[in-house]
Design a protein around this motif. Sequence first.
Motif, PDB file in Angstrom:
ATOM      1  N   TYR A  95      -4.756   2.277   6.899  1.00  0.00           N
ATOM      2  CA  TYR A  95      -5.802   2.617   7.858  1.00  0.00           C
ATOM      3  C   TYR A  95      -7.146   2.034   7.439  1.00  0.00           C
ATOM      4  N   GLN A  96      -7.427   2.096   6.139  1.00  0.00           N
ATOM      5  CA  GLN A  96      -8.668   1.490   5.642  1.00  0.00           C
ATOM      6  C   GLN A  96      -8.717   0.008   5.980  1.00  0.00           C
ATOM      7  N   HIS A  97      -7.592  -0.673   5.767  1.00  0.00           N
ATOM      8  CA  HIS A  97      -7.541  -2.104   6.057  1.00  0.00           C
ATOM      9  C   HIS A  97      -7.764  -2.364   7.541  1.00  0.00           C
ATOM     10  N   ALA A  98      -7.140  -1.555   8.394  1.00  0.00           N
ATOM     11  CA  ALA A  98      -7.283  -1.743   9.844  1.00  0.00           C
ATOM     12  C   ALA A  98      -8.718  -1.557  10.304  1.00  0.00           C
ATOM     13  N   ALA A  99      -9.491  -0.743   9.595  1.00  0.00           N
ATOM     14  CA  ALA A  99     -10.876  -0.511   9.985  1.00  0.00           C
ATOM     15  C   ALA A  99     -11.687  -1.805   9.992  1.00  0.00           C
ATOM     16  N   ARG A 121      -3.132  -7.245  15.552  1.00  0.00           N
ATOM     17  CA  ARG A 121      -2.878  -6.993  14.134  1.00  0.00           C
ATOM     18  C   ARG A 121      -1.415  -6.624  13.938  1.00  0.00           C
ATOM     19  N   CYS A 122      -0.747  -7.338  13.027  1.00  0.00           N
ATOM     20  CA  CYS A 122       0.677  -7.105  12.774  1.00  0.00           C
ATOM     21  C   CYS A 122       0.895  -6.975  11.274  1.00  0.00           C
ATOM     22  N   GLY A 123       1.351  -5.810  10.845  1.00  0.00           N
ATOM     23  CA  GLY A 123       1.633  -5.557   9.439  1.00  0.00           C
ATOM     24  C   GLY A 123       3.124  -5.444   9.191  1.00  0.00           C
ATOM     25  N   ASN A 124       3.516  -5.682   7.973  1.00  0.00           N
ATOM     26  CA  ASN A 124       4.921  -5.598   7.600  1.00  0.00           C
ATOM     27  C   ASN A 124       5.486  -4.202   7.878  1.00  0.00           C
ATOM     28  N   ALA A 125       4.690  -3.171   7.566  1.00  0.00           N
ATOM     29  CA  ALA A 125       5.147  -1.791   7.774  1.00  0.00           C
ATOM     30  C   ALA A 125       4.090  -0.948   8.456  1.00  0.00           C
ATOM     31  N   GLY A 126       3.058  -1.549   9.062  1.00  0.00           N
ATOM     32  CA  GLY A 126       1.953  -0.831   9.682  1.00  0.00           C
ATOM     33  C   GLY A 126       0.702  -1.007   8.833  1.00  0.00           C
ATOM     34  N   TRP A 127      -0.437  -0.914   9.417  1.00  0.00           N
ATOM     35  CA  TRP A 127      -0.877  -0.613  10.742  1.00  0.00           C
ATOM     36  C   TRP A 127      -0.784  -1.849  11.641  1.00  0.00           C
ATOM     37  N   TYR A 152       4.384   3.923   9.847  1.00  0.00           N
ATOM     38  CA  TYR A 152       5.240   3.302   8.838  1.00  0.00           C
ATOM     39  C   TYR A 152       6.690   3.371   9.309  1.00  0.00           C
ATOM     40  N   PHE A 153       7.157   2.296   9.924  1.00  0.00           N
ATOM     41  CA  PHE A 153       8.519   2.277  10.419  1.00  0.00           C
ATOM     42  C   PHE A 153       8.948   0.838  10.664  1.00  0.00           C
ATOM     43  N   ARG A 154      10.252   0.652  10.855  1.00  0.00           N
ATOM     44  CA  ARG A 154      10.806  -0.659  11.195  1.00  0.00           C
ATOM     45  C   ARG A 154      11.075  -0.687  12.697  1.00  0.00           C
ATOM     46  N   GLY A 155      10.552  -1.720  13.345  1.00  0.00           N
ATOM     47  CA  GLY A 155      10.767  -1.820  14.782  1.00  0.00           C
ATOM     48  C   GLY A 155       9.744  -2.749  15.413  1.00  0.00           C
ATOM     49  N   SER A 156       9.616  -2.662  16.721  1.00  0.00           N
ATOM     50  CA  SER A 156       8.693  -3.525  17.454  1.00  0.00           C
ATOM     51  C   SER A 156       8.207  -2.797  18.692  1.00  0.00           C
ATOM     52  N   ARG A 157       7.196  -3.373  19.299  1.00  0.00           N
ATOM     53  CA  ARG A 157       6.671  -2.820  20.544  1.00  0.00           C
ATOM     54  C   ARG A 157       5.975  -3.922  21.311  1.00  0.00           C
ATOM     55  N   PHE A 181       0.797  -1.221   0.000  1.00  0.00           N
ATOM     56  CA  PHE A 181       0.000   0.000   0.000  1.00  0.00           C
ATOM     57  C   PHE A 181       0.832   1.275   0.000  1.00  0.00           C
ATOM     58  N   GLY A 182       2.140   1.159   0.216  1.00  0.00           N
ATOM     59  CA  GLY A 182       2.932   2.360   0.384  1.00  0.00           C
ATOM     60  C   GLY A 182       2.616   3.016   1.719  1.00  0.00           C
ATOM     61  N   GLU A 183       2.616   4.337   1.744  1.00  0.00           N
ATOM     62  CA  GLU A 183       2.370   5.054   2.980  1.00  0.00           C
ATOM     63  C   GLU A 183       1.188   5.998   2.837  1.00  0.00           C
TER      64      GLU A 183
END
Length: 422
Positions: free
Chosen positions: A315-319, A334-340, A362-367, A308-310
């Motif tokens: 956000y539509q998908h997360a809805a 919910r876990c995406g490659n680059a968000g959401w 849109y970032f690389r990392g974890s939480r 989807f790019g950025e």
Amino acid sequence: LVAIMGLAAAWVLIEWTRTWVFGGFPWLPLAASQWERASILQIAAYTGAYGVSFVLVMMNLGFGAYAHRLFREGVTGINKRSQEFFLALFLLLACVCVHFQESFNRRGYTVPFARVALVQPKIPQDVKWDPARAPAILEVLTQTTLEAAAGRPDLIVWPEAVTPMAVRGDETTRAFVESLVKRAKVPLLLGSIAIEKPRTPDETWLNGAFVATPEDGVANSYYAKRRLVPFGEFVPLRPLLGWIGKFVPIGGDFLAGETSAPLLVNVRGQPTVFGPLICYEDTYPDLARFSALGGAAVLTVITNNGWFGEGGAAYQHAAHAVLRAVETRRPVLRCGNAGWSGWIDEFGAVRATLTNAEGSIYFRGSRVIDVTRDARWIDRNSFYVEHGNWFVLACAVLAVFAVTLLKSGEWSARPAEVPPPT
């Protein structure tokens, strides 16, 4: 009144047909527009998201009728302006009443569930399937996963098809995953490819969700994606459209899974059933419902939103995940490659969203996030899960009834009464 209810019912039928016609693509039903407004969504636990769409159409028609009476017909007196508007308002208030009953009476019912680490490797799509870039991808997975494990989670989640090769069918990739899980000392729920009967004429490819533990490695049982992306994972009507290639440069046509096949994960010493949904499967209400019927205590959406790019599509998908949470009364991870990426509670409230220091998803990392459950819905199904698309059937009956009345002449136009001349 019957006319506008028939129109709202027709809208619901159109949304339902989008789940199956031409293979189905139910992206963004009208109910998804309310994903940040939980007050109207709670009716979905009884009717599915279709009930929310029904109320929204009714409200728009009710406002239209009210405006027509007021500005075009010049009708005065609040009780005479628009019965259509008041009927729509009644339905909206009914949704709000369900919201008050379900959402605001939660004190004392929220119980801890698990600490879950969501990993976003943010692998660019132009290198994801390049064999030459596989070592770099594995290094990214190693770094982000070990960083997540440092937060001492109970479970780590990777997104869809995250490994450059198949975790089932490629022993090198399987060994990498098992070695990393042992280093992290935390169970892992991951998306990867499964190749059954590799290097034989009967070789088949599946898009799967797997569980790996430090003790047992990658489990033999896995979940296979049930709804495949046309021209991404397979070419529909291949005898006619075989000249059109897939836009994903990996393998041939994938094989679709046939069952919900929930995954069992040991969380805090308790076996817990997770219901995976891969890619855009969370846009299909029935898939989440079948996972809940299969015993899933938590729904887990793993996806590769890097396509989807950025823009706003993530956000539509997360809805859609918000709608599935309310319908099934299950928390959604919910876990995406680059968000959401984040988690949603049983009432559709977004409780955590992964963002970086700039506030971007849109970032690389974890939480690591602390996930809770509502004790009232543990081992209990919602009305919608138990009874399915009964509301769609009711809308079909209502639409037919409205058309029947129209054809019978009950709504034939009548000229307005003209007062006698003075």
